[in-house]
Scaffold this motif. Structure first.
Motif, PDB file in Angstrom:
ATOM      1  N   PRO A 259      41.364  12.097  54.935  1.00  0.00           N
ATOM      2  CA  PRO A 259      42.770  11.829  54.607  1.00  0.00           C
ATOM      3  C   PRO A 259      42.839  10.786  53.500  1.00  0.00           C
ATOM      4  CG  PRO A 259      42.162  10.724  56.638  1.00  0.00           C
ATOM      5  CD  PRO A 259      40.992  11.581  56.267  1.00  0.00           C
ATOM      6  N   TYR A 260      43.758  10.956  52.586  1.00  0.00           N
ATOM      7  CA  TYR A 260      43.858  10.040  51.450  1.00  0.00           C
ATOM      8  C   TYR A 260      44.809   8.906  51.816  1.00  0.00           C
ATOM      9  CZ  TYR A 260      41.937  14.266  49.341  1.00  0.00           C
ATOM     10  OH  TYR A 260      41.168  15.379  49.065  1.00  0.00           O
ATOM     11  N   THR A 261      44.263   7.908  52.516  1.00  0.00           N
ATOM     12  CA  THR A 261      45.048   6.785  53.015  1.00  0.00           C
ATOM     13  C   THR A 261      44.362   5.469  52.696  1.00  0.00           C
ATOM     14  OG1 THR A 261      43.942   6.739  55.173  1.00  0.00           O
ATOM     15  CG2 THR A 261      45.854   8.214  54.949  1.00  0.00           C
ATOM     16  N   GLU A 262      45.128   4.378  52.767  1.00  0.00           N
ATOM     17  CA  GLU A 262      44.556   3.043  52.564  1.00  0.00           C
ATOM     18  C   GLU A 262      43.529   2.731  53.643  1.00  0.00           C
ATOM     19  OE1 GLU A 262      44.903   1.036  50.110  1.00  0.00           O
ATOM     20  OE2 GLU A 262      46.527   2.013  49.004  1.00  0.00           O
ATOM     21  N   GLU A 263      43.785   3.162  54.863  1.00  0.00           N
ATOM     22  CA  GLU A 263      42.845   2.917  55.952  1.00  0.00           C
ATOM     23  C   GLU A 263      41.508   3.591  55.674  1.00  0.00           C
ATOM     24  OE1 GLU A 263      42.532   3.444  60.828  1.00  0.00           O
ATOM     25  OE2 GLU A 263      44.071   4.538  59.702  1.00  0.00           O
TER      26      GLU A 263
ATOM     27  N   GLU B 166      48.726  12.900  57.068  1.00  0.00           N
ATOM     28  CA  GLU B 166      48.699  11.446  56.938  1.00  0.00           C
ATOM     29  C   GLU B 166      48.477  10.969  55.506  1.00  0.00           C
ATOM     30  OE1 GLU B 166      46.851  13.212  58.973  1.00  0.00           O
ATOM     31  OE2 GLU B 166      47.304  12.602  61.044  1.00  0.00           O
ATOM     32  N   SER B 167      48.026  11.848  54.610  1.00  0.00           N
ATOM     33  CA  SER B 167      47.693  11.426  53.245  1.00  0.00           C
ATOM     34  C   SER B 167      48.909  10.836  52.546  1.00  0.00           C
ATOM     35  CB  SER B 167      47.151  12.599  52.441  1.00  0.00           C
ATOM     36  OG  SER B 167      45.887  13.004  52.931  1.00  0.00           O
ATOM     37  N   THR B 168      48.661   9.736  51.813  1.00  0.00           N
ATOM     38  CA  THR B 168      49.746   9.028  51.135  1.00  0.00           C
ATOM     39  C   THR B 168      49.540   8.937  49.627  1.00  0.00           C
ATOM     40  OG1 THR B 168      48.642   6.902  51.500  1.00  0.00           O
ATOM     41  CG2 THR B 168      50.228   7.618  53.179  1.00  0.00           C
TER      42      THR B 168
END
Length: 298
Positions: free
Chosen positions: A125-129, A162-164
């Protein structure tokens, strides 16, 4: 030994371009042993040679005397939430000390769960986490290997709710924060762009040029508009066009062809590699040149 964060000071510490290469495959061992080929360098799948003795390692030892080699792994699982496989990394380091590759690469993905390798490259997923998680793990790997890691973008066939952010923003953030280099797979960019409906030129424009150490090219399979990265066919024109755009953006970058199924005679792959040379030369204003004899090892 910790890797110094040289890019923080704006230093481009990529290894100079090796030229144009191929993935070393057993079906072509005899060709390389017979004499020099019009190839600048070779990429090997690390796991295929991380053994004690045997024919593959003997072939590699004989062939690598004439060509620079880079190591490309498929099971580091840098994106997994499971602990890093320290034994694998120790073995990888010992193997690298033996063959002295120009660099070591692996994929920005996860490859299994609960200790089971699923033998595929699954996207994140492309997220900060996820960025924070992967950056921490890449830094750990680089400290263990005592060298910078080169990370490859994978093809994908699904997306996460979830990707942001975009994939290229995700890849770029990881490369900058982990202070690693990138293996830009142009075919994977094209495959994912068709599957997910984005402009592949945005990907090319969106990654930091000073991080791109290597480029992959390959063929794929089109399943009624849904594309699978199969490495079993010649490179198609839209991928070559995207490669030309990459050359205009990044300049001279070590470029190579992957072929893992329906592998043709070596001469056919070299002819395709000559086309890669011509495109790169036309896109960067240089003269295409194939080696008359094998290069010396780095």
């Amino acid at each position: 030994m910790s890797i110094e964060r040289s890019h923080a000071a704006g230093i481009d510490d990529r290894i100079p371009a090796l030229g144009y290469g191929l993935g070393l495959r057993p079906v072509h061992y005899a060709d390389f042993l017979r004499g020099p080929q019009r190839i600048d360098w070779l990429e090997i799948i690390s796991e295929n040679y991380m053994v004690q003795g045997g024919k593959p390692l003997a072939m590699l030892d004989a062939i690598r005397r004439d060509y620079p080699v880079v190591m490309h792994g498929v099971s580091m699982s840098i994106g997994s939430v499971e602990p890093l496989n320290r034994q694998y990394l120790a073995d990888l380091k010992v193997f690298a000390q033996r063959i002295e590759p120009a660099w070591i690469s692996d994929h920005l993905c996860w490859t299994g769960v609960h200790g089971v390798n699923l033998h595929d490259l699954y996207p994140l997923p492309y997220t900060e986490e996820a960025i924070h998680h992967v950056v921490t793990r890449i830094r750990q790997v680089q400290d263990i290997l005592e060298r910078r890691l080169v990370i490859e973008n994978v093809s994908s066939y699904l997306s996460y709710a979830e990707s942001t952010m975009s994939e290229w923003a995700f890849v770029s953030a990881i490369a900058e924060e982990a202070d690693c280099h990138l293996l830009l797979d142009v075919n994977n960019i094209y495959v994912s762009s068709v599957n997910h409906g984005f402009d592949p030129l945005e990907f090319i424009a969106g990654v930091p040029a000073e991080r791109v150490q290597q480029i992959h090219l390959a063929g794929h399979s089109n399943m009624d508009g849904f594309i699978i990265d199969t490495h079993d066919a010649p490179i198609i024109d839209p991928v070559f066009d995207l490669y030309a755009a990459a050359c205009r953006r990044f300049g001279s970058v070590s470029s190579m062809i992957e072929r893992d199924d329906n592998i043709p005679p070596l001469g056919e792959l070299i002819a395709e590699l000559d086309q890669v040379r011509r495109i790169a030369a036309a896109s960067t204003g240089q003269t295409a040149h194939a080696p008359e004899r094998a290069s010396c090892p780095v």
